[in-house]
Write an enzyme that holds these catalytic residues in place. Sequence first.
Site, short mmCIF file in Angstrom:
data_model
loop_
_atom_site.label_atom_id
_atom_site.label_comp_id
_atom_site.label_asym_id
_atom_site.label_seq_id
_atom_site.Cartn_x
_atom_site.Cartn_y
_atom_site.Cartn_z
N GLU A 85 -69.42 -10.10 -18.48
CA GLU A 85 -68.65 -10.96 -17.57
C GLU A 85 -67.16 -10.85 -17.82
O GLU A 85 -66.36 -11.56 -17.22
CB GLU A 85 -69.14 -12.41 -17.63
CG GLU A 85 -69.28 -12.99 -19.00
CD GLU A 85 -69.84 -14.42 -18.97
OE1 GLU A 85 -69.95 -15.04 -17.90
OE2 GLU A 85 -70.15 -14.93 -20.07
N CYS B 64 -76.90 -12.70 -13.25
CA CYS B 64 -77.23 -14.14 -13.22
C CYS B 64 -76.08 -14.96 -12.64
O CYS B 64 -76.16 -16.17 -12.57
CB CYS B 64 -77.59 -14.64 -14.61
SG CYS B 64 -76.24 -14.48 -15.78
N HIS C 6 -68.33 -24.58 -11.91
CA HIS C 6 -69.60 -25.08 -12.45
C HIS C 6 -70.05 -26.35 -11.72
O HIS C 6 -71.24 -26.66 -11.69
CB HIS C 6 -69.50 -25.29 -13.96
CG HIS C 6 -69.58 -23.98 -14.69
ND1 HIS C 6 -68.49 -23.36 -15.25
CD2 HIS C 6 -70.62 -23.14 -14.89
CE1 HIS C 6 -68.86 -22.22 -15.77
NE2 HIS C 6 -70.15 -22.06 -15.58
C1 PEP Z 1 -71.13 -16.05 -14.72
O1 PEP Z 1 -70.01 -16.09 -15.20
O2 PEP Z 1 -71.45 -15.37 -13.72
C2 PEP Z 1 -72.21 -16.86 -15.32
C3 PEP Z 1 -73.46 -16.74 -14.91
O3 PEP Z 1 -71.86 -17.76 -16.25
P1 PEP Z 1 -71.16 -19.16 -15.88
O4 PEP Z 1 -71.18 -19.32 -14.40
O5 PEP Z 1 -71.94 -20.21 -16.57
O6 PEP Z 1 -69.80 -18.99 -16.44
MG MG Z 2 -69.74 -16.95 -17.15
#
Ligand code: PEP
Ligand code: MG
Length: 594
Positions: free
Chosen positions: A443, A514, A201
């Site tokens: 996911e 996403c 992140h």
């Molecule tokens: C993902 O896991 O691809 C996602 C978009 O969520 P995050 O990156 O916030 O875990």
């Molecule tokens: Mg995620």
Amino acid sequence: MPDAARTGERIFRGIPVSPGVCRGKILVLGKPHGDVISHTQISDEEIPVELKRLEQALVDTRHQVLEVQRQLTEGLGANDAAIFDAHLLVLEDPSLIDEVTKLIRQDKVPAGYAWQQVSEKYIKTLSSIGDDYLRERATDMRDVAGRVLDNLSGRETNLDLRKLKEPCIVISYDLTPSQTAQMDKKLVLGFATDSGSRTSHTAIMARSMRIPAVVGLHNATHEIASGTYALLDGYNGQIVVNPTDQTLFEYGQLVKKRVTLEERLRDTIDKPAITLDGVPILLSANVEQPSDTEAVLASGAEGVGLFRTEYLFINRDVLPTEEEQFQAYYQVADALKPSPVIIRTLDLGGDKFLSHLNVPQEMNPFLGWRAIRFCLQERAIFRVQLRAILRASVTGNIKMMYPMISGLDELLQANALVEEFKTELRTEGIPFDEHLEVGAMIEIPSAALAAESLARRVKFFSVGTNDLIQYSLAVDRLNERIAHLYEPTHPAIIRLIKMTTEAGAKHGVWTGVCGEMAGDPVLTPLLLGLGITELSAAPGAVPQIKYLIRRLKMTEARELADFALGCESATEILTRCKKLATQVAPSLFENFAP
Ligand code: PEP
Ligand code: MG
């Protein structure tokens, strides 16, 4: 570089995670990680410099210890502050200092390395003696030796990134997403970390904030000292310390090439994301805070495919109220209307924590109390958020999705809560969109495998490839040592995505992506060929994805996906993806090496 040796240019290579080039002074943050400082050889001329640095570090440490002692005396009284006398004695210990000095002179090693070698030897000896008093002295020694090392490296330990005094390039062993979110873009020219990978992140945040960044440098915080002049290359993933004039010139050329490309991409911003053979794709952007909407509008995205709401919760001392959250969601939806805005419910845990919530430390936070699991247990927190989203849904085109759904039970529980809070709002006479569309993130591999039953209860799917890859391949998305195993084109990932789009299509449910795969133009044709109809990427990546979509035929994308579904090798699939992407949009993949 012919003059590199003369000027001391050094290149550190890592993983590029956020594009851009910057130059400036390095600021090393945080505690040293691990215990080995590099053992580089110094020249005869550098010996007095290192001895001087050692002397200065000892003096600085003495001042710091005296200051701590002064503060403690004021707060607690003289008795407690006296423990620091032992620290001061270490700093004056002649045999310790003699030994370090000898090592610098005879072995020609940097002061940091010599200090660490000798102090570690003393600590070991003191700890091995079966005497409580001496064991205590080992602890004192470790503490003060660490301070000296911090001073030798010019390292800042507890620096607040909101309070930097001058522009700099920050390097640290690691940075949390919340530290990154605090960065002032005017002062943090770029940043680099020893650890991390593309889908952490922290890396995602860097792209979103458009701060050039490199991660996975392994040992840079040990080898680069604060104050050093360097260039950070977020395109190719390197830091060049003391760059030569030749290097600076080459980077000037690289930046010019990028500017030309960005100008070309700007032409597509107002045009639709439609393939050459007429298939429209919904191209959206990911946001972390309401202020990101400006970047979304400027990128040419048609809305928001992922609003990571957890950033409204971190870097603060109390939870955001229903009203605050309502304002944030309303603001984004209103600014982007009539385009859709998909608000993801709280995804705390993993690498995103709240300092003020007493969440116990877990051995495996990514497999632990995270996202929907947390919300279904912390219902008071979830209730506030769901009410805020429902209330905001009166404006624009808000949709909502749940993160980390692992199977039907969680989806049903979450949907039941939404119904409960809708009833509450109705009773209170508060308006909301009765037809708010709800989706699930796919996911976790079990969700992809259970996509058929989920599809009967949602309006859309959004594949979170960052986590889907981490969980399917058992590759920690933060760990730079295994970053090479994190393969988006692994045949298992391709099949899980296909399974999801097929299950969705059967029930009239569209599927988007996403995760970071959506922001990689090399993978755009593959995703579209697999049946993905919406892509949501960091605003900075949107123009290039649109540029490519407008040059691609859906027939080519489907052919590529068919090949991938029948292929057994991640590398072969990736090679084919690169081939098609370069064929349709060569200018996106020009050589941007310096
Ligand atoms: C993902 O896991 O691809 C996602 C978009 O969520 P995050 O990156 O916030 O875990
Ligand atoms: Mg995620």
